[in-house]
Design a protein around this motif. Structure first.
Motif, short mmCIF file in Angstrom:
data_model
loop_
_atom_site.label_atom_id
_atom_site.label_comp_id
_atom_site.label_asym_id
_atom_site.label_seq_id
_atom_site.Cartn_x
_atom_site.Cartn_y
_atom_site.Cartn_z
N THR A 100 46.25 44.57 48.14
CA THR A 100 45.72 45.57 47.40
C THR A 100 43.92 44.52 46.56
O THR A 100 42.95 45.81 47.24
CB THR A 100 46.40 46.15 46.29
N ALA A 101 43.86 43.99 45.87
CA ALA A 101 43.46 43.57 45.39
C ALA A 101 41.86 43.11 46.50
O ALA A 101 40.65 43.51 45.99
CB ALA A 101 43.51 41.90 44.29
N ILE A 102 42.40 42.34 47.21
CA ILE A 102 41.25 42.38 48.34
C ILE A 102 40.88 43.76 49.29
O ILE A 102 39.45 43.50 48.96
CB ILE A 102 41.07 40.78 49.60
N VAL A 103 41.65 44.85 49.29
CA VAL A 103 40.67 46.48 49.73
C VAL A 103 40.64 46.64 48.75
O VAL A 103 39.21 47.03 49.76
CB VAL A 103 42.16 46.30 50.31
N CYS A 104 40.10 45.54 47.66
CA CYS A 104 39.80 47.05 46.83
C CYS A 104 38.23 46.24 46.51
O CYS A 104 37.07 47.45 46.18
CB CYS A 104 40.06 47.47 45.38
N THR A 105 37.63 45.55 47.57
CA THR A 105 35.89 45.22 47.11
C THR A 105 35.38 45.81 48.24
O THR A 105 34.18 45.48 48.10
CB THR A 105 36.43 43.58 47.38
N GLU A 106 36.04 47.23 48.79
CA GLU A 106 34.96 47.52 49.63
C GLU A 106 33.99 47.99 49.47
O GLU A 106 32.95 48.09 50.09
CB GLU A 106 36.05 49.39 50.00
#
Length: 293
Positions: A100-106
């Motif tokens: 979820t942390a990495i996906v939030c870099t959208e």
């Protein structure tokens, strides 16, 4: 409804919980990622259809939509499908906290795409924010690499999911200039569902046989993550600033990680926590820089 208009923070809390539980629901599905994603979008289309076709204005707008716009909606739907598959599979390979942390870099990839393909400009503050975000993501990746297993592969899938989502967002940014949100999202969801169903069929993946729970997960994702999640944030834009609404979404990794720790025993290690905090901090900083531009 007037109570909610006076206290929109209630809706923000509901929205944060809605998007945060999506990662948790996916963990409970026994179906392959592409099928779980298809269940979610098919349920969403099914729920939206009576509202869409029950509105004369929406029907008229959809009928008058030109071919170029429909094609762009189709491409947008394809990348949304790729996003769901990559992210759902990421959750099967790595921890909820990392994914979820990495996906939030959208938002960072949207900014880069805006500069590279839409001739946008980026100041030093934005570049610094992106550098911080990349550093945080690398710390998460290093932590997961040290842990062994498929965690690093899962991080890569989460990164791909963020990029796919950014492409979907960039296309929507252009198409939405002359199209209502309802018509756009419906077209996109229909094309997304078609992409997922065709992909499953082409890969020889059965569409049924995973039990009632997997179908129910799709329904819960449609209701909580789509309707009570992203749709609520869109509603909140009428009463709260865009920067605050965007920043509130960054609570997702923390809330999702808490759920995962309680339900699955996924306790993040210190380096993972530091990487997550730096990553979200970089995204939050970029949001503030963009607001001041």
């Amino acid at each position: 409804m007037k109570v909610l208009e006076k206290h929109p923070m209630i809706m923000i809390i509901i929205g944060v919980i809605g998007i945060s539980v999506s990662a948790i629901f996916v963990k409970y599905s026994d179906a392959p990622s592409v099928v779980t994603a298809a269940y979610r979008i098919l349920w969403t289309v099914g729920i939206m259809s009576p509202l869409v076709f029950g509105s004369r204005e929406v029907r008229k707008e959809m009928k008058q939509t030109d071919k170029k716009t429909i094609v762009l909606c189709g491409v947008s739907g394809m990348f949304l499908a790729f996003h769901f598959v990559a992210w759902f599979e990421s959750l099967n390979q790595t921890s909820v906290a990392s994914s979820t942390a990495i996906v939030c870099t959208e938002v960072i990839w949207v900014a880069l795409g805006f500069v590279l393909f839409l001739k946008g400009k980026m100041g030093r503050g934005a570049i610094f924010s992106i550098a911080i975000t990349v550093l945080g993501s690398l710390l998460i990746a290093f932590s997961d690499y040290s842990a062994g297993g498929d965690n690093l592969y899962g991080d890569g899938l989460a990164l791909a999911a963020a990029v796919f989502s950014a492409i979907y967002t960039l296309i929507g940014r252009e198409v939405r200039k002359g199209m209502s949100t309802t018509s756009y999202t419906y077209f996109v969801y229909v094309f997304c569902a078609l992409t997922l169903c065709v992909s499953a069929a082409a890969a020889g993946i059965p569409f049924t046989g995973y039990g009632v729970r997997s179908v129910l997960v799709g329904l819960l994702l449609a209701v909580f993550s789509t309707l009570l999640g992203h749709s609520i944030f869109s509603w909140c834009l009428k009463y709260l600033s865009p920067s605050f609404v965007s920043a509130s979404k960054l609570c997702e990794p923390a809330v999702a990680a808490l759920f995962a720790a309680f339900l699955f025993g996924e306790i993040p290690v210190l380096l993972q926590v530091i990487g997550g905090v730096i990553t979200i901090g970089g995204v939050l900083l970029y949001s503030k820089v963009e607001k001041n531009q």
